[in-house]
Each structure stands twice: as structure tokens, then as C-alpha cells.
Motif scaffolding. Structure first.
Motif, PDB file in Angstrom:
ATOM      1  N   GLN A 132       1.671   2.100  -0.048  1.00 51.86           N
ATOM      2  CA  GLN A 132       2.473   1.432  -1.075  1.00 51.86           C
ATOM      3  C   GLN A 132       1.561   0.720  -2.077  1.00 51.86           C
ATOM      4  O   GLN A 132       0.462   0.283  -1.716  1.00 51.86           O
ATOM      5  N   PRO A 133       2.003   0.572  -3.311  1.00 52.03           N
ATOM      6  CA  PRO A 133       1.152  -0.076  -4.317  1.00 52.03           C
ATOM      7  C   PRO A 133       0.905  -1.561  -4.022  1.00 52.03           C
ATOM      8  O   PRO A 133      -0.137  -2.090  -4.374  1.00 52.03           O
ATOM      9  N   ARG A 134       1.855  -2.211  -3.381  1.00 45.52           N
ATOM     10  CA  ARG A 134       1.687  -3.625  -3.039  1.00 45.52           C
ATOM     11  C   ARG A 134       1.611  -3.758  -1.529  1.00 45.52           C
ATOM     12  O   ARG A 134       2.365  -3.118  -0.797  1.00 45.52           O
ATOM     13  N   ALA A 135       0.714  -4.608  -1.064  1.00 41.40           N
ATOM     14  CA  ALA A 135       0.519  -4.810   0.372  1.00 41.40           C
ATOM     15  C   ALA A 135       1.738  -5.485   0.982  1.00 41.40           C
ATOM     16  O   ALA A 135       2.292  -6.422   0.419  1.00 41.40           O
ATOM     17  N   ALA A 136       2.145  -4.993   2.139  1.00 43.93           N
ATOM     18  CA  ALA A 136       3.291  -5.561   2.839  1.00 43.93           C
ATOM     19  C   ALA A 136       2.867  -6.661   3.809  1.00 43.93           C
ATOM     20  O   ALA A 136       3.712  -7.316   4.412  1.00 43.93           O
ATOM     21  N   THR A 137       1.579  -6.860   3.970  1.00 40.34           N
ATOM     22  CA  THR A 137       1.069  -7.906   4.856  1.00 40.34           C
ATOM     23  C   THR A 137      -0.247  -8.436   4.308  1.00 40.34           C
ATOM     24  O   THR A 137      -0.853  -7.839   3.415  1.00 40.34           O
TER      25      THR A 137
END
Length: 154
Positions: A132-137
Motif C-alpha cells: 500500500q502507498p501508506r504504511a498501516a503500522t
């Protein structure tokens, strides 16, 4: 002058000591046993080093990832790649290199040494963050899990 026959006797002499060379057969046997034990220990140590060399390299790479951490998909992909390489070495019969998504997360949690339930959100977010383009963690949380997982691989 009459001679006393006892005057002709000499004093009692003890036999000469044998010296330290050549050693008795028991010492030779002990030397051979010590030599064999030394060779066996060296062989076991070398085998152990060969089997755990990947772990030393993985820990070095983990420290490199810790120094360069960033919430980018590339960084999370590198972390996942490192964990897969370690999993292939540690669990070759389970073929972890072919696992993706939820199967890969389940594998990591199943082989994790501690706190599997609490680690599930971090592991799933770590795997999703690689795509994903943005980190989820947070990278620190992902590194903490990776270190925990890698620490249990000895």
C-alpha cells in the motif's frame, strides 16, 4: 685376619625410575581419546556455525533495516523479504517463500515464539504496508515483531 662374609655384602639399591618417556599404555589411550574428542567437538562446532550463519547475516540485515527505517512500501517489502529468507532457512519443508497475504501472516504468527494474539494486527499491517502507498503500522512496531520472531529462530 679373618674376614666377615657379611662385610662383602653391598647395601640395598632401589631400581632406577623409568622416567617420563615413553609413557605407559594408559596415557597413550588417554591421549588418543582426548584427540578424538577434540576432533569431534571441532566438527560439531563447525556444523553448528554453518547451520546458524544465516542467523548472523539476518541479524546484521535487521540492524541495517533498523537504521534506515521509514514508513515506505519499499522498506516494509525489504523487511518481509528478510523474514521470508529466514523462514526458508529455518522451515524449508513448509515452503514459506510461496506464502503471501493471510497465509504468510498465519505462518509468521504460528512460528512466533511469544504473544501471537497481540502480534496479529502488527503482522497483518506489516504485510499490507509492503503493497500500500501508506504504511498501516509504525516501522518500529514491525521491527519489534521481526526481532522477536527472529530471536526465537535459534
Amino acid at each position: 685376619m679373618e674376614q666377615n662374609p657379611l662385610d662383602q655384602l653391598r647395601d640395598i639399591h632401589l631400581p632406577e625410575s623409568g622416567g617420563f618417556w615413553p609413557p605407559a599404555p594408559g596415557w597413550w589411550a588417554l591421549a588418543v581419546l582426548v584427540l578424538i574428542a577434540g576432533i569431534v567437538l571441532v566438527m560439531l562446532f563447525r556444523r553448528w556455525r554453518r547451520r546458524t550463519r544465516w542467523l548472523v547475516v539476518a541479524r546484521r540485515e535487521m540492524e541495517h533495516l533498523a537504521r534506515t527505517r521509514s514508513p515506505t512500501p519499499e522498506w516494509f517489502a525489504q523487511l518481509n523479504t528478510l523474514l521470508k529468507q529466514c523462514a526458508r532457512k529455518r522451515y524449508p519443508l513448509e515452503r514459506p517463500g510461496a506464502l503471501t497475504g493471510q497465509q504468510w501472516a498465519d505462518f509468521l504468527l504460528r512460528t512466533s515464539p511469544h504473544d501471537r494474539i497481540a502480534s496479529r494486527p502488527v503482522v497483518e499491517a506489516m504485510i499490507q504496508s509492503a503493497w500500500q502507498p501508506r504504511a498501516a503500522t509504525d516501522p518500529d512496531r514491525a521491527l519489534a515483531f521481526a526481532r522477536l520472531w527472529l530471536g526465537g529462530q535459534t
